[in-house]
Design a protein around this motif. Structure first.
Motif, PDB file in Angstrom:
ATOM      1  N   LEU A 279      44.102  63.562  42.624  1.00 53.96           N
ATOM      2  CA  LEU A 279      42.826  63.488  41.882  1.00 53.96           C
ATOM      3  C   LEU A 279      43.023  63.961  40.435  1.00 53.96           C
ATOM      4  O   LEU A 279      42.587  63.302  39.482  1.00 53.96           O
ATOM      5  CB  LEU A 279      41.764  64.375  42.561  1.00 53.96           C
ATOM      6  CG  LEU A 279      41.265  63.920  43.934  1.00 53.96           C
ATOM      7  CD1 LEU A 279      40.424  64.998  44.591  1.00 53.96           C
ATOM      8  CD2 LEU A 279      40.442  62.632  43.808  1.00 53.96           C
ATOM      9  N   PHE A 280      43.694  65.100  40.262  1.00 55.42           N
ATOM     10  CA  PHE A 280      43.918  65.632  38.905  1.00 55.42           C
ATOM     11  C   PHE A 280      44.790  64.680  38.085  1.00 55.42           C
ATOM     12  O   PHE A 280      44.549  64.458  36.905  1.00 55.42           O
ATOM     13  CB  PHE A 280      44.583  67.011  38.964  1.00 55.42           C
ATOM     14  CG  PHE A 280      43.624  68.135  39.205  1.00 55.42           C
ATOM     15  CD1 PHE A 280      42.536  68.340  38.360  1.00 55.42           C
ATOM     16  CD2 PHE A 280      43.809  69.012  40.261  1.00 55.42           C
ATOM     17  CE1 PHE A 280      41.650  69.382  38.581  1.00 55.42           C
ATOM     18  CE2 PHE A 280      42.926  70.062  40.494  1.00 55.42           C
ATOM     19  CZ  PHE A 280      41.838  70.248  39.648  1.00 55.42           C
ATOM     20  N   GLY A 281      45.827  64.129  38.728  1.00 58.38           N
ATOM     21  CA  GLY A 281      46.744  63.230  38.019  1.00 58.38           C
ATOM     22  C   GLY A 281      46.020  61.988  37.525  1.00 58.38           C
ATOM     23  O   GLY A 281      46.207  61.561  36.379  1.00 58.38           O
ATOM     24  N   ALA A 282      45.188  61.406  38.384  1.00 54.85           N
ATOM     25  CA  ALA A 282      44.432  60.212  37.984  1.00 54.85           C
ATOM     26  C   ALA A 282      43.516  60.554  36.815  1.00 54.85           C
ATOM     27  O   ALA A 282      43.420  59.802  35.837  1.00 54.85           O
ATOM     28  CB  ALA A 282      43.635  59.688  39.170  1.00 54.85           C
ATOM     29  N   ALA A 283      42.844  61.720  36.898  1.00 53.67           N
ATOM     30  CA  ALA A 283      41.926  62.129  35.823  1.00 53.67           C
ATOM     31  C   ALA A 283      42.688  62.347  34.513  1.00 53.67           C
ATOM     32  O   ALA A 283      42.235  61.935  33.438  1.00 53.67           O
ATOM     33  CB  ALA A 283      41.177  63.394  36.233  1.00 53.67           C
ATOM     34  N   LEU A 284      43.859  62.976  34.597  1.00 54.14           N
ATOM     35  CA  LEU A 284      44.671  63.213  33.383  1.00 54.14           C
ATOM     36  C   LEU A 284      45.114  61.893  32.761  1.00 54.14           C
ATOM     37  O   LEU A 284      45.041  61.711  31.548  1.00 54.14           O
ATOM     38  CB  LEU A 284      45.918  64.032  33.744  1.00 54.14           C
ATOM     39  CG  LEU A 284      45.760  65.536  33.843  1.00 54.14           C
ATOM     40  CD1 LEU A 284      47.007  66.146  34.474  1.00 54.14           C
ATOM     41  CD2 LEU A 284      45.510  66.156  32.474  1.00 54.14           C
ATOM     42  N   LEU A 285      45.566  60.970  33.603  1.00 54.59           N
ATOM     43  CA  LEU A 285      46.042  59.679  33.092  1.00 54.59           C
ATOM     44  C   LEU A 285      44.883  58.884  32.481  1.00 54.59           C
ATOM     45  O   LEU A 285      45.064  58.193  31.471  1.00 54.59           O
ATOM     46  CB  LEU A 285      46.738  58.889  34.209  1.00 54.59           C
ATOM     47  CG  LEU A 285      48.100  59.478  34.622  1.00 54.59           C
ATOM     48  CD1 LEU A 285      48.557  58.926  35.964  1.00 54.59           C
ATOM     49  CD2 LEU A 285      49.172  59.206  33.559  1.00 54.59           C
TER      50      LEU A 285
END
Ligand code: ADP
Length: 291
Positions: A279-285
């Protein structure tokens, strides 16, 4: 700007509202639909995001499978059957009326974990041991996606040429042995039909077969890490997923890795973002793609 991040796994679907400072404002979870058809998945996703959409300005999806140009293709149809060609971005953009991006879940998680490591780390690999085994590679500070989105699918490298057939079509993939699905498939006798969570709980109680299945998974993962070290020269490997983060698993993997020659060893860490790494990775990207 608030991102509606969605994580699509073989066992569970998660959605969260994440603000610019990467705080989770709200989070929901539900089981991945058993039928795993396009209609079933779309219906579940609609229900999952409905209470969150009005507070978001964009959507960022991390999903298992190969993601190319916003389209999901399941590499292992046993994990997401019936999804040979699911237009994920188009479906979610229509459902939410928001701009939307999609990335592979383990690639997304690798990015979140990489960004949480010390600045001197430029090369790392993330491995999720969950329903399947996925991975994401960061090399020289860059996330490897590949020309077709396949980069980092290390769960489909060879663990045992005499091993079980993997859902992807190959024989003896790491995923077919070490993953939650692989562990459950190998269970026999009184453990037959149990899931990996139950088998690991039995291993903790000293059940010999359950313990052997846990050891086999951890040893397979340690050998994979040695191969990864040889091919990427990474500074560390970060482990996530419910099997990977289960009690004592990383310690067991580290013990097996200690049996490999020193050249092929590397530091093995637990995912700092635990079950929210995707979830965090998708949001960061999404933040980087749509600042
Ligand atoms: P997903 O694959 O949907 O991302 P998870 O990371 O939760 O979801 O992985 C699901 C798998 O993890 C299932 O095979 C489940 O049996 C297994 N699992 C869940 N909790 C545990 C646990 N405590 N110990 C071992 N395996 C677990």
């Amino acid at each position: 700007m608030t991102t509606l991040a969605i994580d699509i796994g073989g066992t569970k679907l998660a959605a969260a509202l994440i603000d610019r400072e990467m705080n989770i404002l709200d989070r929901r979870e539900m089981a991945t639909p058993a039928s795993k058809t396009q209609d079933a998945l779309q219906g579940c996703l609609a229900g999952l995001v409905a209470p969150l959409t009005t507070r978001a300005q964009r959507v960022a999806i991390a999903s298992t499978g190969i993601i190319q140009n916003g389209v999901l293709s399941a590499i292992n149809p046993e994990n997401l059957g019936g999804l040979a060609h699911f237009p994920l971005v188009e479906v979610m953009a229509r459902l939410t009326a928001l701009p939307c991006i999609a990335v592979n879940d383990a690639q997304a998680a690798a990015w979140a974990e990489y960004r949480s490591l010390a600045a001197e780390v430029s090369d790392m690999v993330f491995i999720t041991v969950s329903t399947g085994v996925g991975g994401g590679i960061v090399s020289d500070g860059k996330l490897l996606v590949g020309t077709g989105g396949l980069a980092g699918h290390i769960g489909h490298t060879l663990a045992d040429p005499n091993g079980p057939r993997c859902g992807c079509g190959r024989i003896g993939c790491v995923e077919a042995i070490a993953s939650g699905r692989g562990i459950a498939a190998a269970a026999k006798g009184e453990l037959a039909g149990s899931d990996a969570k139950t088998i690991f709980a039995r291993a903790t109680q000293g059940h010999p077969q359950a313990n052997a299945l846990k050891q086999r998974s951890a040893q397979t993962l340690a050998r994979l890490i040695a191969d990864i070290k040889a091919s990427t020269d990474c500074q560390c490997v970060v482990i996530g997923g419910s099997v990977g983060l289960s009690e004592g698993y990383i310690e067991l993997v580290s013990t097996f890795l200690g049996e490999e020659p020193k050249t092929y060893r590397t530091q093995v860490l637990a995912a700092r973002h635990q079950h929210n790494a995707g979830l965090f990775g998708a949001a960061l990207l999404a933040q980087e793609a749509m600042p």
